[in-house]
Design a protein around this motif. Structure first.
Motif, PDB file in Angstrom:
ATOM      1  N   VAL A  58      45.903 -48.345   1.838  1.00 34.55           N
ATOM      2  CA  VAL A  58      44.359 -48.870   2.439  1.00 34.55           C
ATOM      3  C   VAL A  58      44.166 -49.852   1.283  1.00 34.55           C
ATOM      4  O   VAL A  58      43.708 -51.115   1.599  1.00 34.55           O
ATOM      5  CB  VAL A  58      43.927 -47.515   2.650  1.00 34.55           C
ATOM      6  N   ARG A  62      43.132 -53.736   2.254  1.00 34.72           N
ATOM      7  CA  ARG A  62      42.052 -54.294   1.717  1.00 34.72           C
ATOM      8  C   ARG A  62      42.192 -55.374   0.923  1.00 34.72           C
ATOM      9  O   ARG A  62      41.267 -56.578   0.853  1.00 34.72           O
ATOM     10  CB  ARG A  62      40.977 -53.320   1.343  1.00 34.72           C
ATOM     11  N   HIS A  98      40.486 -49.560   8.824  1.00 38.80           N
ATOM     12  CA  HIS A  98      40.081 -49.842   7.378  1.00 38.80           C
ATOM     13  C   HIS A  98      39.970 -51.517   7.150  1.00 38.80           C
ATOM     14  O   HIS A  98      39.821 -51.971   6.047  1.00 38.80           O
ATOM     15  CB  HIS A  98      40.629 -49.314   6.187  1.00 38.80           C
ATOM     16  N   THR A  99      40.261 -52.553   8.040  1.00 41.01           N
ATOM     17  CA  THR A  99      40.487 -53.781   7.803  1.00 41.01           C
ATOM     18  C   THR A  99      39.806 -54.525   8.834  1.00 41.01           C
ATOM     19  O   THR A  99      39.572 -53.872  10.309  1.00 41.01           O
ATOM     20  CB  THR A  99      41.904 -54.519   7.802  1.00 41.01           C
TER      21      THR A  99
END
Length: 369
Positions: A58, A62, A98-99
């Motif tokens: 993760v 990012r 998460h993006t």
């Protein structure tokens, strides 16, 4: 979001900033000659867990988005103690949450391990969650050892892969022809339910056979340079010679995965490289995988003369050293192969080492901080 709100729906997160829903020909970031991307094998270090590796993934996704890497792929491996990427679709769904802009994909799904309908529905689901930024890379290898291959109940008939691929494409395009064994079956989510786009399919390979197949179907081709560096130029030449224009591509499109380890200097890079090399030697010797050892353990290990030769050969394949040395190595490799995109993969014991390596590569090319 412009008003500071956190997006609550993945489709909102995933809307790409442009109208290119294929992502095949990205723009090079900074001063890189071609787009740079990330291949995450989710390595697991000694004393660390698969959960640690996935959390690093993760952070790396990012970082890749922030620094302007073009795409981020995860690979499929099974029953390997040093690799946590057994389920690409699950990992990609997590990364999509998460993006916001980064293209995400499989590098790849090993198609003979799965029914084509399952793959089409998994990646149709991902496309619905993160529209316009999902890639589907497919390969033929098992991604594991012989015993686990048997447990996967897969077919290893070389003739099966082209047929499985064509069936997958039919499901993705919702155009299964009459008379086909699966006529009338629709992948859901998919085109039949109004999905505006579907993931572009890449052929992954490590031989001229896969190159011919990709070329004849007019699909983009990704070569596993990190496994078979000596075959890269021949495979890419074969792909280009066999290429036939398709609805997706009017000219060949190639990507190669490159093993890279950037550090503050070449000595530290080689110190870190010994960890993955020792893991490889142990797997070759015992037939079993184990987590990647620490740099201290690798330094203390006494390699035989033969193993030292193999280690030096590995140093020739892995682009490593300080940031400027890595940039020079990547530029030379791109010129030698003519690849349209370089996909960097970094293996090390610690997640921080991997993250630092990608930051240094981005710095070397002047990619946005």
């Amino acid at each position: 979001m412009a008003d500071g709100r956190e997006p609550t729906h993945l489709a909102e997160r995933g809307t790409p900033p442009h109208n290119d829903h294929t992502g095949i020909r990205g723009l090079a970031a900074g001063s890189a000659p071609v787009p740079l991307s990330v291949l995450d094998l989710a390595p697991v270090g000694s004393g660390r867990s698969a959960a640690d590796s996935l959390r690093t993934g993760v952070r790396l996704a990012r970082l890749a988005e922030r620094r302007g890497f073009h795409r981020y792929w995860v690979a499929e491996h099974h029953a390997m103690a040093d690799i946590a990427s057994s389920s690409p679709a699950v990992i990609l769904a997590h990364l999509a949450a998460h993006t916001r802009r980064l293209r995400l994909g499989s590098g790849g799904v090993m198609l003979p391990n799965h029914a084509p309908l399952i793959v089409a529905e998994q990646f149709g689901t991902l496309e619905a969650l993160a529209p316009g930024r999902i890639d589907l890379g497919v390969g033929r290898a098992a991604g594991t050892d012989a015993a686990t291959t048997a447990a996967l109940a897969r077919s290893d008939d070389a003739e099966d892969f082209p047929q499985l691929l064509r069936t997958l494409l039919h499901f993705l395009d919702d155009d299964v022809p009459e008379g086909h064994p699966h006529a009338g079956v629709h992948a859901v989510p998919g085109r039949a339910q109004g999905l505006d786009s579907r993931p572009p399919v890449w052929i992954l390979g490590a031989s001229e056979n896969s190159a011919r197949l990709a070329g004849r179907l007019g699909l983009p081709y990704a070569f596993a340079h990190h496994f078979f560096a000596r075959r890269t130029v021949a495979a890419l030449d074969t792909y280009r010679a066999c290429f036939r224009p398709s609805a997706l591509l009017d000219k060949p499109c190639t990507l190669i995965s490159v093993p890279v380890l950037a550090a503050d200097d070449v000595r530290e890079a080689r110190r870190q490289l010994r960890t993955s090399a020792l893991a490889m030697f142990r797997r070759r010797t015992t037939g079993r995988s184990a987590p990647i050892p620490t740099p201290e353990e690798a330094e203390a290990h006494r390699f035989s003369t033969e193993d030292e030769e193999l280690l030096r050969a590995r140093w020739e394949v892995v682009v490593h050293g300080a940031a400027d040395e890595v940039r020079a190595g990547l530029d030379h490799l791109q010129k030698t192969t003519g690849a349209d995109e370089l996909m960097i993969t970094t293996s090390a014991h610690a997640g921080e080492t991997r993250l630092r390596s990608y930051e240094l590569v981005a710095d070397a090319y002047g990619m946005p901080a």
